[in-house]
Design a protein around this motif. Structure first.
Motif, PDB file in Angstrom:
ATOM      1  N   ILE A   1     -41.270  37.542  -0.038  1.00 16.54           N
ATOM      2  CA  ILE A   1     -41.741  37.928   1.145  1.00 16.54           C
ATOM      3  C   ILE A   1     -41.680  38.827   2.330  1.00 16.54           C
ATOM      4  CG2 ILE A   1     -43.384  36.283   2.958  1.00 16.54           C
ATOM      5  CD1 ILE A   1     -43.604  34.201   1.793  1.00 16.54           C
ATOM      6  N   LEU A   2     -39.642  38.834   2.724  1.00 17.65           N
ATOM      7  CA  LEU A   2     -39.842  39.849   4.020  1.00 17.65           C
ATOM      8  C   LEU A   2     -39.401  41.690   3.159  1.00 17.65           C
ATOM      9  CD1 LEU A   2     -36.591  38.023   4.888  1.00 17.65           C
ATOM     10  CD2 LEU A   2     -38.851  38.711   6.010  1.00 17.65           C
ATOM     11  N   LEU A   3     -39.872  41.361   2.129  1.00 10.33           N
ATOM     12  CA  LEU A   3     -40.379  43.006   0.871  1.00 10.33           C
ATOM     13  C   LEU A   3     -41.311  42.559   0.622  1.00 10.33           C
ATOM     14  CD1 LEU A   3     -38.585  45.150  -0.295  1.00 10.33           C
ATOM     15  CD2 LEU A   3     -38.783  43.745  -2.706  1.00 10.33           C
ATOM     16  N   SER A   4     -42.327  42.865   1.038  1.00  7.38           N
ATOM     17  CA  SER A   4     -43.744  42.671   0.777  1.00  7.38           C
ATOM     18  C   SER A   4     -44.126  43.338   1.973  1.00  7.38           C
ATOM     19  CB  SER A   4     -44.197  41.356   0.531  1.00  7.38           C
ATOM     20  OG  SER A   4     -44.046  39.952   1.439  1.00  7.38           O
ATOM     21  N   VAL A   5     -43.224  42.426   3.539  1.00  8.17           N
ATOM     22  CA  VAL A   5     -43.845  43.045   4.578  1.00  8.17           C
ATOM     23  C   VAL A   5     -43.888  44.252   4.654  1.00  8.17           C
ATOM     24  CG1 VAL A   5     -43.745  42.415   7.089  1.00  8.17           C
ATOM     25  CG2 VAL A   5     -44.130  40.323   5.747  1.00  8.17           C
ATOM     26  N   LEU A   6     -42.436  44.430   5.072  1.00 12.64           N
ATOM     27  CA  LEU A   6     -41.925  46.284   4.752  1.00 12.64           C
ATOM     28  C   LEU A   6     -42.874  46.740   4.430  1.00 12.64           C
ATOM     29  CD1 LEU A   6     -39.646  47.525   6.380  1.00 12.64           C
ATOM     30  CD2 LEU A   6     -38.113  47.130   4.098  1.00 12.64           C
ATOM     31  N   ILE A   7     -42.899  46.397   3.156  1.00 11.05           N
ATOM     32  CA  ILE A   7     -44.035  47.533   2.393  1.00 11.05           C
ATOM     33  C   ILE A   7     -44.980  47.640   2.564  1.00 11.05           C
ATOM     34  CG2 ILE A   7     -45.049  47.776  -0.556  1.00 11.05           C
ATOM     35  CD1 ILE A   7     -42.640  46.786  -1.289  1.00 11.05           C
ATOM     36  N   GLY A   8     -45.751  46.538   3.227  1.00 17.79           N
ATOM     37  CA  GLY A   8     -47.183  46.402   3.498  1.00 17.79           C
ATOM     38  C   GLY A   8     -46.754  47.149   4.578  1.00 17.79           C
ATOM     39  N   ILE A   9     -46.367  46.969   6.208  1.00 21.46           N
ATOM     40  CA  ILE A   9     -46.022  47.748   6.985  1.00 21.46           C
ATOM     41  C   ILE A   9     -46.210  49.236   6.794  1.00 21.46           C
ATOM     42  CG2 ILE A   9     -44.864  48.869   9.618  1.00 21.46           C
ATOM     43  CD1 ILE A   9     -44.908  45.411   9.349  1.00 21.46           C
ATOM     44  N   ILE A  10     -45.092  50.052   6.119  1.00 14.70           N
ATOM     45  CA  ILE A  10     -45.001  51.380   5.303  1.00 14.70           C
ATOM     46  C   ILE A  10     -45.721  51.688   4.945  1.00 14.70           C
ATOM     47  CG2 ILE A  10     -43.900  53.060   4.220  1.00 14.70           C
ATOM     48  CD1 ILE A  10     -41.803  51.053   4.415  1.00 14.70           C
ATOM     49  N   CYS A  11     -46.686  50.936   4.219  1.00 15.26           N
ATOM     50  CA  CYS A  11     -47.763  51.406   3.269  1.00 15.26           C
ATOM     51  C   CYS A  11     -48.848  51.462   4.025  1.00 15.26           C
ATOM     52  CB  CYS A  11     -48.331  50.995   2.315  1.00 15.26           C
ATOM     53  SG  CYS A  11     -47.038  51.209   0.710  1.00 15.26           S
ATOM     54  N   GLY A  12     -49.188  50.342   4.490  1.00 17.93           N
ATOM     55  CA  GLY A  12     -50.209  50.416   5.983  1.00 17.93           C
ATOM     56  C   GLY A  12     -50.186  50.960   6.919  1.00 17.93           C
TER      57      GLY A  12
ATOM     58  N   ILE B   1     -49.489  54.223   6.314  1.00 17.37           N
ATOM     59  CA  ILE B   1     -49.767  55.128   5.756  1.00 17.37           C
ATOM     60  C   ILE B   1     -51.291  55.477   5.133  1.00 17.37           C
ATOM     61  CG2 ILE B   1     -49.598  56.730   3.015  1.00 17.37           C
ATOM     62  CD1 ILE B   1     -46.335  55.748   3.107  1.00 17.37           C
ATOM     63  N   LEU B   2     -51.823  54.874   5.263  1.00 18.32           N
ATOM     64  CA  LEU B   2     -53.383  54.584   4.929  1.00 18.32           C
ATOM     65  C   LEU B   2     -53.447  54.718   5.914  1.00 18.32           C
ATOM     66  CD1 LEU B   2     -53.522  51.627   2.088  1.00 18.32           C
ATOM     67  CD2 LEU B   2     -53.977  54.350   1.521  1.00 18.32           C
ATOM     68  N   TYR B   3     -53.381  54.608   7.159  1.00 13.24           N
ATOM     69  CA  TYR B   3     -54.036  54.486   8.407  1.00 13.24           C
ATOM     70  C   TYR B   3     -54.240  55.614   8.753  1.00 13.24           C
ATOM     71  CZ  TYR B   3     -55.477  53.449  13.551  1.00 13.24           C
ATOM     72  OH  TYR B   3     -55.635  53.317  14.450  1.00 13.24           O
ATOM     73  N   PHE B   4     -53.453  56.529   9.020  1.00 14.55           N
ATOM     74  CA  PHE B   4     -53.002  57.721   9.852  1.00 14.55           C
ATOM     75  C   PHE B   4     -53.222  58.647   8.151  1.00 14.55           C
ATOM     76  CE2 PHE B   4     -49.705  55.321  12.325  1.00 14.55           C
ATOM     77  CZ  PHE B   4     -50.467  55.601  13.236  1.00 14.55           C
ATOM     78  N   LYS B   5     -53.606  58.419   7.194  1.00 16.58           N
ATOM     79  CA  LYS B   5     -53.637  59.227   6.122  1.00 16.58           C
ATOM     80  C   LYS B   5     -53.051  60.179   5.932  1.00 16.58           C
ATOM     81  CE  LYS B   5     -59.130  58.044   7.178  1.00 16.58           C
ATOM     82  NZ  LYS B   5     -59.149  56.964   7.852  1.00 16.58           N
ATOM     83  N   ILE B   6     -51.368  59.957   5.495  1.00 18.16           N
ATOM     84  CA  ILE B   6     -51.134  60.483   5.308  1.00 18.16           C
ATOM     85  C   ILE B   6     -51.321  61.574   3.995  1.00 18.16           C
ATOM     86  CG2 ILE B   6     -48.550  61.663   4.437  1.00 18.16           C
ATOM     87  CD1 ILE B   6     -47.890  59.556   6.411  1.00 18.16           C
ATOM     88  N   PRO B   7     -51.687  63.192   3.948  1.00 17.07           N
ATOM     89  CA  PRO B   7     -51.857  63.875   2.422  1.00 17.07           C
ATOM     90  C   PRO B   7     -50.938  63.529   1.738  1.00 17.07           C
ATOM     91  CG  PRO B   7     -52.254  64.926   4.322  1.00 17.07           C
ATOM     92  CD  PRO B   7     -51.282  63.574   4.940  1.00 17.07           C
ATOM     93  N   GLY B   8     -50.994  62.976   0.369  1.00 22.82           N
ATOM     94  CA  GLY B   8     -50.731  63.401  -0.654  1.00 22.82           C
ATOM     95  C   GLY B   8     -50.179  61.299  -0.775  1.00 22.82           C
ATOM     96  N   LEU B   9     -49.751  60.624   0.514  1.00 22.21           N
ATOM     97  CA  LEU B   9     -49.043  59.665  -0.101  1.00 22.21           C
ATOM     98  C   LEU B   9     -49.901  58.473  -0.310  1.00 22.21           C
ATOM     99  CD1 LEU B   9     -45.435  59.778   2.925  1.00 22.21           C
ATOM    100  CD2 LEU B   9     -45.571  59.700   0.070  1.00 22.21           C
ATOM    101  N   SER B  10     -50.974  58.850   0.701  1.00 23.63           N
ATOM    102  CA  SER B  10     -52.167  58.218   0.890  1.00 23.63           C
ATOM    103  C   SER B  10     -52.930  57.369  -0.602  1.00 23.63           C
ATOM    104  CB  SER B  10     -52.805  58.728   2.405  1.00 23.63           C
ATOM    105  OG  SER B  10     -53.188  59.147   2.934  1.00 23.63           O
ATOM    106  N   LEU B  11     -52.841  58.551  -1.626  1.00 16.62           N
ATOM    107  CA  LEU B  11     -53.332  58.952  -2.894  1.00 16.62           C
ATOM    108  C   LEU B  11     -52.430  57.741  -3.700  1.00 16.62           C
ATOM    109  CD1 LEU B  11     -55.167  58.981  -5.032  1.00 16.62           C
ATOM    110  CD2 LEU B  11     -53.725  61.449  -5.464  1.00 16.62           C
TER     111      LEU B  11
END
Length: 215
Positions: free
Chosen positions: A28-39, A41-51
């Motif tokens: 769960i801790l790992l999932s929260v860390l991944i979720g924050i980072i990826c969230g 990335i999607l919110y700021f629409k970082i080119p390449g990484l968003s895809l």
């Protein structure tokens, strides 16, 4: 139901319970860390990484945890990457949960009305100030219910760890049933220990949601 058998099984289930909780919360801790980072990335629409994040979210949200565990535990050794069953469990749960947490955090960030960000800029706030003082607090409030629901979901998903020979609660129950055929007693303890693991999280989630509702 034989309560003497139940009493003799309790230490075995207690040991399995500790292992299940340890792996479950590490995942769960790992999932929260991944979720924050990826969230972010999607919110700021970082080119390449968003895809890449979108592909990851769709892949892991649309495949069963059991298949993912099989790939990690039995598939990776074929390419020279061998990991222990416990690490496999944490990684599998973290990757699956991360895909759900990503959407929870992204939706929380996106839920903040645009007019509030525009008002912040009109008041002379910088982008970092706007994010930390306006966007993030509201996003956390919106995301908490979904995050807590995901935590409960992930704890329940630990029941498939027995497929990779982890001595978790489900493995212990199936093992004892297969050896001694005391099905009723084993399943009773299985339900009790899962309830002990899940109910506190559920109750805490209800309390937090109520507090956020009144804030």
């Amino acid at each position: 139901m034989d309560f003497e058998i139940i009493r003799s099984y309790v230490p075995l289930f207690a040991k399995a319970f500790i292992l299940t909780v340890k792996i479950g919360w590490a995942g769960i801790l790992l999932s929260v860390l991944i979720g924050i980072i990826c969230g972010f990335i999607l919110y700021f629409k970082i080119p390449g990484l968003s895809l890449l994040v979108r592909c990851y979210v769709e892949l892991f949200r649309n495949t069963p945890l059991l298949v993912q565990l099989f790939f990690l535990y039995y598939g990776l050794p074929s390419v020279g990457l061998s990991i222990s069953a416990q690490i496999c469990g944490v990684l599998g749960l973290g990757l699956l949960g991360g895909s759900y947490m990503t959407e929870s955090f992204r939706s929380g960030l996106s839920a903040v009305p645009v007019i509030q960000t525009e008002s912040g800029f009109a008041l002379g706030m910088t982008k970092p100030q706007l994010f930390w003082h306006i966007i993030l607090p509201q996003a956390v409030s919106v995301s908490v219910p979904a995050v807590l629901a995901n935590m409960i979901f992930l704890l329940k998903e630990t029941s498939v760890f027995s497929a990779i020979s982890l001595m978790d609660l489900m493995f212990t129950a199936k093992d004892l049933i297969g050896l001694y055929y005391n099905t009723t007693e084993s399943l009773f303890l299985l339900v009790c220990f899962y309830a002990v693991m899940l109910l506190p999280v559920s109750l805490l989630g209800s309390v937090i949601e109520k507090k956020l509702h009144y804030v």
